[in-house]
Design a protein around this motif. Structure first.
Motif, PDB file in Angstrom:
ATOM      1  N   PRO A 165      72.325 -49.400  13.007  1.00 17.47           N
ATOM      2  CA  PRO A 165      73.784 -49.322  13.213  1.00 17.47           C
ATOM      3  C   PRO A 165      74.177 -48.428  14.385  1.00 17.47           C
ATOM      4  O   PRO A 165      75.000 -48.823  15.206  1.00 17.47           O
ATOM      5  N   SER A 166      73.563 -47.252  14.508  1.00 14.55           N
ATOM      6  CA  SER A 166      73.958 -46.349  15.581  1.00 14.55           C
ATOM      7  C   SER A 166      73.627 -46.955  16.944  1.00 14.55           C
ATOM      8  O   SER A 166      74.399 -46.849  17.889  1.00 14.55           O
ATOM      9  N   ARG A 167      72.480 -47.636  17.038  1.00 15.37           N
ATOM     10  CA  ARG A 167      72.127 -48.251  18.326  1.00 15.37           C
ATOM     11  C   ARG A 167      73.027 -49.438  18.638  1.00 15.37           C
ATOM     12  O   ARG A 167      73.341 -49.690  19.792  1.00 15.37           O
ATOM     13  N   LEU A 168      73.457 -50.148  17.581  1.00 15.31           N
ATOM     14  CA  LEU A 168      74.356 -51.279  17.821  1.00 15.31           C
ATOM     15  C   LEU A 168      75.698 -50.771  18.334  1.00 15.31           C
ATOM     16  O   LEU A 168      76.334 -51.392  19.194  1.00 15.31           O
ATOM     17  N   ALA A 169      76.125 -49.618  17.810  1.00 12.89           N
ATOM     18  CA  ALA A 169      77.375 -49.034  18.285  1.00 12.89           C
ATOM     19  C   ALA A 169      77.264 -48.706  19.774  1.00 12.89           C
ATOM     20  O   ALA A 169      78.167 -48.998  20.562  1.00 12.89           O
ATOM     21  N   ARG A 172      77.481 -51.844  21.710  1.00 12.73           N
ATOM     22  CA  ARG A 172      78.850 -52.362  21.840  1.00 12.73           C
ATOM     23  C   ARG A 172      79.585 -51.628  22.938  1.00 12.73           C
ATOM     24  O   ARG A 172      80.307 -52.225  23.723  1.00 12.73           O
ATOM     25  N   GLU A 173      79.357 -50.314  23.004  1.00 13.56           N
ATOM     26  CA  GLU A 173      79.965 -49.528  24.077  1.00 13.56           C
ATOM     27  C   GLU A 173      79.569 -50.111  25.431  1.00 13.56           C
ATOM     28  O   GLU A 173      80.384 -50.333  26.310  1.00 13.56           O
ATOM     29  N   ARG A 264      70.729 -58.764  19.127  1.00 11.98           N
ATOM     30  CA  ARG A 264      72.172 -58.518  19.081  1.00 11.98           C
ATOM     31  C   ARG A 264      72.738 -58.380  20.482  1.00 11.98           C
ATOM     32  O   ARG A 264      73.897 -58.697  20.735  1.00 11.98           O
ATOM     33  N   ALA A 265      71.928 -57.898  21.419  1.00 12.92           N
ATOM     34  CA  ALA A 265      72.378 -57.718  22.790  1.00 12.92           C
ATOM     35  C   ALA A 265      72.349 -59.028  23.559  1.00 12.92           C
ATOM     36  O   ALA A 265      72.637 -59.058  24.745  1.00 12.92           O
TER      37      ALA A 265
END
Lengths: 430, 380
Positions: A165-169, A172-173, A264-265
């Protein structure tokens, strides 16, 4: 044939009988005959374990560290079967239940559940189902086994999920789904929009501004649809234990986190596990299929005690990649091996692609280097210092050659690899 | 879905019956062969033995001359004399004084002792003593007036010799060491023969051996041929041993107990299916090589290598902390570090670039000083 405690008690009572009632050969004969007859009758009256019919249903796969349930359906076409049933699995399948009690009247069917908690990655095959059927008198019985095939695959645990989750955040940034889209967050042109005060003036597209009459800004986003190939070295460099698991398992964990993040990227991720031969090969699965296919492919990969042939790695990777891509090589930083077998062949890879070399560092070496006590500790510290210096030198050599090196202890390798990937993406190096 | 493992009762019987039949046949054949051959191989000087040390030839010769040879291994037969018959006592065995006395009390009119021991001589031939010397094997003249010996002539003699008391006839010797001694004890004739080899199957045909044997043994129509055994049996005193002290019931209880133990062993010993074997991966600790190298350093006292590794490591930390370029020369490094820490440059140089330590104690102190230096850098 099996006997029970009752037969033992009967024989012990026979000793008392011989001692008090009939101290003669005849007495001994009576006792032996009595025990034999009772046991024989019981065996003849016991339901036959051979005639039972079995089938299975339940979990086929389970993440390592979680419980699997496998049901055993037993049909009894013959006489009533009473006794014990053992569903035997290899020790590392981690059977949690003691032998089941079984009472199966004629013509009926029962369902027994075996709970498994595998202790090791890989396929676990059911061994045998052994049934001990005790006769109606409870003195003796029959025993028989059946082969009831079933396989439970223990998948890599993917413990580093918690970092996702933290890396996905962060992603997203980067990706521009957050408010600000300015230069430096990627190199791929995204769109034009109106200037708002506070935007970086360097991003103003003057040509478009001239056409439109008001100030227009270019926005950028990180590259998408790039190829990422994760190569896991399953040779002897990955066999060494770091902490409580081999390097290979830590490498898999890191590979899964990276694969989840890269998918996800918007990148296409492939996987290759290789030592002297290719052990697992997953080519560009559909995004929603990445994790399941990787986990399945890696479940049965074990570290082989052979020298990895990096020529295979290089040729495999070159063969499947056309455009410039990211190649992540998860191996061990052993100076002798890397200098001898990887450095001579890695040239073409470095020229055409971005190479990220990740290795699990051993915290035990840090402990060794810090230890001071008796003489052996000092020698241990010297030896550990020498190992670290060699690794540092190798890292420097690789970095000079153009590779990015990540060398972190087991609990940091997965997030560190993800962070490095994000950093590369942010810098537009892909 | 499921397949039974192992054989059913019928299948196991079909699989096992041929091996069982073959085994049974072999055992049966062995028993038959043993029974058929056992009578002919019952030991040294046995009248049934056809081996080279047996005396079947002599027994057959005696039978031809109408002597009824009755071979026995039982002491009972040796102590129950038929009136006026002869007893031959073979070599070997271990009877005690009581047994020999009982043989002496029996009504034998002629006793032939073949290579007797001291106990047998005391009971049956008082005065005759073994001399302890043996005669080498060669043909000898009788050298006496015993008619049996004179008629036989030269005889191949070897074996122990005996001395004789007054009044005894001594043959095949020098008067002191004799192979054949005849004496009369009461109204019984006793022959002591020290040379059983002369009468065994291999030698009986040489010289006058057969004649001597016939003359000595063929005096009576019945000859009891007794071979003493190693265990003397006590026909009427079997209960005198420790077995007598145990009550007879205990034996049955012990057998019942053994059966109970067997039943319990089968109960406890049967496993619920076999143990499952599994191939396990090899466990190698990644730091194994480093630890091994530390032990190698220590065993070969590689203080120089250890010291250089420690110094290099400390230098690396110092360079990083003070921003000294990697390739700076020693004097520059020492100057910078001395300026920052206020240490004596000469000592600092010695510490970082000095000679390798000569003793283990020096290595220990070097490592401690380097520690202090790098600690200062980290927490100034």
């Amino acid at each position: 044939m099996v006997l029970t405690g009752r037969a033992g008690i009967l024989a012990a009572a026979g000793v008392v009988f011989v001692a008090l009632v009939m101290p003669s050969w005849a007495g001994v004969g009576v006792v032996v005959a009595a025990v034999l007859v009772v046991c024989l009758v019981d065996i003849l009256l016991a339901g036959s374990p051979r005639r039972l019919q079995f089938s299975r249903e339940g979990d086929n796969a389970v993440r390592l560290g979680e419980q699997a349930m496998v049901n055993l359906l037993i049909t009894n076409p013959g006489r009533r079967v009473r006794g014990l049933l053992r569903d035997a699995w290899p020790p590392s399948a981690g059977v949690l239940d003691p032998p089941h009690k079984l009472d199966l009247p004629s013509g009926e069917r029962r369902r027994l559940t075996t709970h498994l908690l595998p202790t090791r990655r890989g396929d676990r095959h059911a061994f045998r189902v052994t049934v001990r059927s005790i006769g109606p008198l409870g003195f003796a019985g029959r025993q028989g086994s059946h082969q009831v095939a079933w396989t439970v695959r223990a998948l890599p645990p993917f413990k580093s999920r918690k970092h996702l989750p933290s890396r996905l955040a962060r992603l997203r940034e980067l990706d521009g789904r957050t408010a600000l889209l300015v230069r430096g967050q990627g190199t791929e042109f995204d769109s034009l929009r109106d200037y708002v005060p506070g935007d970086d003036v360097r991003s103003i597209d003057w040509r478009a501004t001239a056409r439109r009459g008001n100030v227009v800004l270019r926005t950028w986003r990180p590259e998408r649809d790039r190829q990422v190939v994760i190569v896991i070295d399953s040779g002897r460099l990955s066999a060494g234990r770091v902490g409580d698991a081999p390097r290979l398992d830590h490498a898999m964990d890191a590979a899964l986190l990276l694969a989840a993040l890269a998918t996800r990227a918007g990148d296409r991720v492939s996987l290759l596990a290789c030592d002297s031969a290719v052990r697992a090969d997953v080519r560009r699965p559909a995004p929603e299929d990445v994790l399941p296919s990787f986990v399945n492919a890696l479940a049965n990969v074990e570290a082989e005690l052979v020298q990895t042939d990096f020529r295979i790695v290089v040729s495999q990777v070159l063969e499947r990649l056309r455009q410039r891509s990211l190649v992540v090589l998860l191996t061990g930083l052993d100076p002798a091996v890397i200098e001898e077998s990887l450095l001579p062949v890695i040239g073409p890879l470095l020229r055409r692609h971005v190479v990220l070399l990740a290795s699990v560092a051993d915290p035990r070496l840090t402990e060794l280097e810090a230890a001071r006590g008796d003489l052996l500790d000092v020698y241990g510290a010297a030896s550990a210092a020498r190992t670290r210096l060699d690794r540092d030198r190798l890292t420097a050599t690789l970095t000079r050659a153009g590779a990015t090196v990540v060398d972190e202890p087991p609990d940091h390798i997965a997030p560190a690899l993800a962070d490095t990937y994000l950093a590369l993406k942010k810098a537009g190096r892909l | 879905m499921s397949t039974p493992v192992g054989r059913s009762v019928g299948e196991s019987w079909r699989a096992l019956r041929v091996p069982l039949l073959v085994t049974g046949f072999i055992v049966l054949a062995a028993i038959v062969v043993l029974i058929a051959t056992s009578a002919r191989t019952s030991g040294q000087f046995s009248p049934d033995s056809t081996e080279s040390t047996g005396a079947r030839a002599l027994a057959a010769l005696l039978e031809d001359h109408n002597v009824d040879v009755h071979g026995t291994e039982s002491l009972n037969d040796a102590v129950q004399a038929g009136g006026g018959s002869a007893l031959l006592i073979g070599p070997g065995g271990s009877l005690d004084d009581g047994d020999w006395r009982r043989i002496a009390q029996a009504q034998w009119s002629h006793v032939i002792l073949i290579r007797p021991g001291r106990r047998a001589l005391e009971a049956l031939a008082p005065g005759v003593q073994p001399t302890g010397t043996s005669l080498a094997s060669r043909s000898r003249q009788p050298g006496c007036e015993l008619p049996a010996a004179v008629k036989a002539g030269t005889v191949t003699v070897n074996g122990p010799t005996y001395s004789a008391p007054e009044g005894a006839t001594t043959c095949y010797g020098d008067g002191v060491n004799n192979t054949v001694v005849r004496l009369e004890v009461g109204d019984r004739l006793v022959d002591v023969i020290g040379t059983p080899g002369s009468f065994m199957n291999t030698r009986l045909a040489e010289d006058g051996n057969a004649a001597l044997a016939l003359n000595l043994l063929g005096t009576h129509r019945d000859l009891t041929w007794y071979l003493p055994q190693w265990e003397s049996d006590y026909p009427d005193s079997s209960g005198e041993g420790s077995a007598q002290l145990i009550p007879p019931d205990v034996r049955y209880i012990a057998w019942a107990l053994a059966f109970a133990v067997l039943v319990v062993a089968i109960w406890r010993g049967r496993r619920l299916g076999p143990v499952v074997a599994e191939q396990l991966p090899v466990i190698v600790h990644a730091a194994e090589t480093t630890e091994g190298r530390a032990r190698l350093y220590r065993r070969s006292r590689a203080r120089d290598r250890a010291a250089s590794a420690l110094r290099e490591s400390a230098l690396g930390q110092l360079q990083e902390a003070h921003g000294i370029p990697r390739r700076a020369d020693p004097s520059a490094v020492v100057a910078t570090v001395a300026a920052r820490t206020g240490r004596d440059p000469a000592m600092l140089y010695e510490l970082l670039y000095g000679l390798p330590p000569l003793t283990d104690a020096a290595l220990m102190s070097l490592s401690q000083e380097l520690d202090v230096l790098t600690q200062e850098v980290r927490h100034p």
